[in-house]
Design a protein around this motif. Sequence first.
Motif, PDB file in Angstrom:
ATOM      1  N   ASP A 186       0.870  -1.173   0.000  1.00  0.00           N
ATOM      2  CA  ASP A 186       0.000   0.000   0.000  1.00  0.00           C
ATOM      3  C   ASP A 186       0.909   1.224   0.000  1.00  0.00           C
ATOM      4  O   ASP A 186       2.130   1.094   0.084  1.00  0.00           O
ATOM      5  N   ARG A 187       0.339   2.400  -0.032  1.00  0.00           N
ATOM      6  CA  ARG A 187       1.164   3.613  -0.140  1.00  0.00           C
ATOM      7  C   ARG A 187       1.594   4.098   1.248  1.00  0.00           C
ATOM      8  O   ARG A 187       1.248   5.189   1.689  1.00  0.00           O
ATOM      9  N   TYR A 188       2.396   3.289   1.922  1.00  0.00           N
ATOM     10  CA  TYR A 188       2.934   3.698   3.211  1.00  0.00           C
ATOM     11  C   TYR A 188       4.009   4.764   3.017  1.00  0.00           C
ATOM     12  O   TYR A 188       4.109   5.709   3.787  1.00  0.00           O
ATOM     13  N   LEU A 189       4.822   4.596   1.992  1.00  0.00           N
ATOM     14  CA  LEU A 189       5.780   5.616   1.570  1.00  0.00           C
ATOM     15  C   LEU A 189       5.152   6.347   0.391  1.00  0.00           C
ATOM     16  O   LEU A 189       4.897   5.748  -0.657  1.00  0.00           O
ATOM     17  N   GLN A 190       4.901   7.651   0.569  1.00  0.00           N
ATOM     18  CA  GLN A 190       4.190   8.415  -0.452  1.00  0.00           C
ATOM     19  C   GLN A 190       5.039   9.500  -1.106  1.00  0.00           C
ATOM     20  O   GLN A 190       4.872   9.791  -2.294  1.00  0.00           O
TER      21      GLN A 190
ATOM     22  N   ASN B 240       5.221   5.462  -8.274  1.00  0.00           N
ATOM     23  CA  ASN B 240       4.081   6.088  -7.596  1.00  0.00           C
ATOM     24  C   ASN B 240       4.482   6.922  -6.378  1.00  0.00           C
ATOM     25  O   ASN B 240       3.780   6.929  -5.362  1.00  0.00           O
ATOM     26  N   LEU B 241       5.614   7.609  -6.478  1.00  0.00           N
ATOM     27  CA  LEU B 241       6.041   8.510  -5.414  1.00  0.00           C
ATOM     28  C   LEU B 241       5.889   9.959  -5.863  1.00  0.00           C
ATOM     29  O   LEU B 241       6.168  10.292  -7.018  1.00  0.00           O
ATOM     30  N   GLN B 242       5.459  10.808  -4.937  1.00  0.00           N
ATOM     31  CA  GLN B 242       5.456  12.243  -5.189  1.00  0.00           C
ATOM     32  C   GLN B 242       6.843  12.767  -4.838  1.00  0.00           C
ATOM     33  O   GLN B 242       7.370  12.472  -3.760  1.00  0.00           O
TER      34      GLN B 242
END
Length: 292
Positions: free
Chosen positions: A183-187, A227-229
């Motif tokens: 999941d997106r734990y690291l964003q 999928n990282l900002q």
Amino acid sequence: MFERILICTDFSDGFQRLSQFTSSLKLAGIREIVFLHVVPLWEKGIVTKVDNEKVEQAETELAKAIGESPSDVKVTIEVQSGKAVDTILKVAQSHDSQLIILGSQSRSILTEKLVGSTMADLSRQTKIPLLVIRPQLLSVYTTEELSLRCQHLFRSLLIPYNDTKTSNYVLQQVKQLAEQQSDRYLQECELCWVLEDNNSSKSPRRVLPEQAEERLSQIQAELETVNLQVKTHIQEGNPVTEVLQTAVMANISAIAVSSGTIGKLQEWLVSSFGAEILRQSWYPVLFFPLTD
């Protein structure tokens, strides 16, 4: 991210307090938690033995602190007697831990050399990442604040970057974690490249600002594919000072660094950037041991 973690506490650092936030840690993607307390061996003259009384006291204290944990989070208590670093390495291996969380006091190179440092010893003896947190932070957080901190343990990382082997290694590790997370734990990631001051016209810069900007743009595009900002910064000055100043204004969970020289002779001569961040930062530091 990290599903199996080892939390080390000596009870004076307040890390046993995290036992009350297993539900919050679950929201950070953690599924298995081991709480470890190491009791020093009882010594009297040449006789060395396990201090069973202190072991039992520590087991009782941890069990009381943990209480009821969520059924879908596995919580284990380990109280063992021996040398701290050796025991941490053994327990981490036996539980296949993916991350070791521990505290570290701010100290100088000289103090570290004279009195020792569990964090420094671990950093050169394990390949497992370390999350180093100042015990003082755990002391001042309210229950609500600490719950949020545990939920967003890895959400946003500040990554100091200068296109060296060490900074590229950190980048590789972060990208791999982002690719593997369920999941997106690291964003988010913030990349900070500090160009050291150069007031001498006779000594040209090793890297020009436009070159740094081009390289950071490439990395930004690469990290966005997982999928990282991503935000980027280029600054001038002392790398350690500027990175810590950036952390003040950035919305980060931790600073991600590495070093291959902590505890070695090189640290006596020229302290590495990663080692200085570990010694000076009041922000949590996600440390990736540099493997050969």
